[in-house]
Design an enzyme around this catalytic site. Structure first.
Site, PDB file in Angstrom:
ATOM      1  CG  ASP A  88      -1.954  -1.019   1.275  1.00  0.00           C
ATOM      2  OD1 ASP A  88      -1.972  -1.878   0.377  1.00  0.00           O
ATOM      3  OD2 ASP A  88      -2.790  -0.993   2.204  1.00  0.00           O
ATOM      4  CG  HIS A 145       2.418  -8.821   0.206  1.00  0.00           C
ATOM      5  ND1 HIS A 145       1.764  -9.962   0.613  1.00  0.00           N
ATOM      6  CD2 HIS A 145       2.278  -7.929   1.220  1.00  0.00           C
ATOM      7  CE1 HIS A 145       1.254  -9.768   1.825  1.00  0.00           C
ATOM      8  NE2 HIS A 145       1.550  -8.535   2.208  1.00  0.00           N
ATOM      9  CB  SER A 246      11.003   2.923   4.440  1.00  0.00           C
ATOM     10  OG  SER A 246      12.031   3.592   3.742  1.00  0.00           O
TER      11      SER A 246
END
Length: 284
Positions: A88, A145, A246
């Site tokens: 995200d 991911h 980050s």
């Protein structure tokens, strides 16, 4: 002098790693009253949607870091076809890698070889490929991911500074992503080589991977580990996480076709970013 430039400049003399270690202690504390206060304050400040979490009760987490790296409920992030977002966040930059150079921000470019730890051999397969940068804000889900199915070939820890990573520092700190502490993970995929670069930042206490646990902070030397036993991760599978947020920089060995019309688009893990045309791998 603009406010953003001043914000970037005042970070140069700060003891980045010391600040991060202090924050890391608070993030790991098991004192119930303190960790619950930190979590509640964070949820309120950044408007975190706990309805998406596998564990929606903020007090159920053992420490702030467990809350910050919380898992999502099943089905919260369906994985699309093609090349997908690893996290995200904001798709801040994407495009071609031109002769080993990537774009950091408007008017700012940096070296692919430096990003990958200074190894020209490691960087060579990506010099004419593509890249995409996803910035994770504090309110985002902070597990990373796989954008494609891949088999891990090599992992490189690269020491460095840990400037804050946001638009202000991207605009005003030259070579930001190639200066900060980072973890480079090289995968082989059916679409060609893939480099997943997890970039540390101010108050990021650690970077973890699913195959080796916590990696940073480590040492002041570049450290490389090759993997003879295959570690294969499917597209959409978790590969790592940030203990405080980050940026992820993805580098592809072939030209990718991106769907986004422009920079700074909001993306979610598993959302389609584009594709790597099949002809690219066939002609490699």
């Amino acid at each position: 002098m603009t406010r953003d430039k001043l914000f970037a400049l005042i970070q140069y003399p700060l003891p980045h790693h010391l600040i991060s270690r202090v924050v890391g202690w608070f993030a790991e504390t098991r004192l119930s009253w303190l960790k619950n206060a930190l979590i509640r304050a964070f949820i309120k400040r950044f408007k975190v949607d706990m309805d998406e979490a596998a564990e929606p009760d903020p007090t159920a987490y053992a420490c702030f870091n467990d809350f910050f790296t919380r898992a999502l409920r099943k089905g919260a992030r369906p994985v699309a076809e093609g090349l997908v977002s690893p996290a995200d966040g904001t798709l801040s930059q994407f495009g071609r890698i031109h002769h080993g150079t990537l774009i950091q921000a408007k008017g700012q470019a940096y070296s692919l070889t430096s990003l990958l730890g200074g190894d020209t051999h490691l960087a060579a397969p990506f010099r004419q490929g593509s890249f995409a940068t996803v910035y994770l804000s504090p309110s985002d889900y902070h597990r990373v991911h796989m954008p494609l199915t891949g088999t891990l070939r090599e992992m490189v820890y690269v020491p460095g500074r840990i400037f804050s990573v946001n638009q202000a520092t991207a605009d005003h700190v030259p070579g930001l992503f190639a200066r900060n502490e980072r973890l480079v993970c090289i995968f082989d995929t059916e679409e060609g080589p893939l480099a997943m670069v997890l970039v540390g930042a101010m108050i990021v206490a650690a970077i973890e991977t699913v195959w080796a646990g916590q990696i940073t902070p480590q040492s002041d030397q570049v450290q490389s580990i090759r993997f003879d036993e295959p570690i294969t991760l499917q597209k959409g599978a978790e590969m790592g996480r940030f203990k405080l947020g980050s940026t992820v920089v993805m580098c592809f060995g072939h030209e990718a076709s991106f769907d986004a019309a422009g920079f700074d688009a909001s993306v979610r893990m598993g959302e389609r970013l584009g594709e790597i045309p099949h002809h690219a791998t066939q002609t490699s």
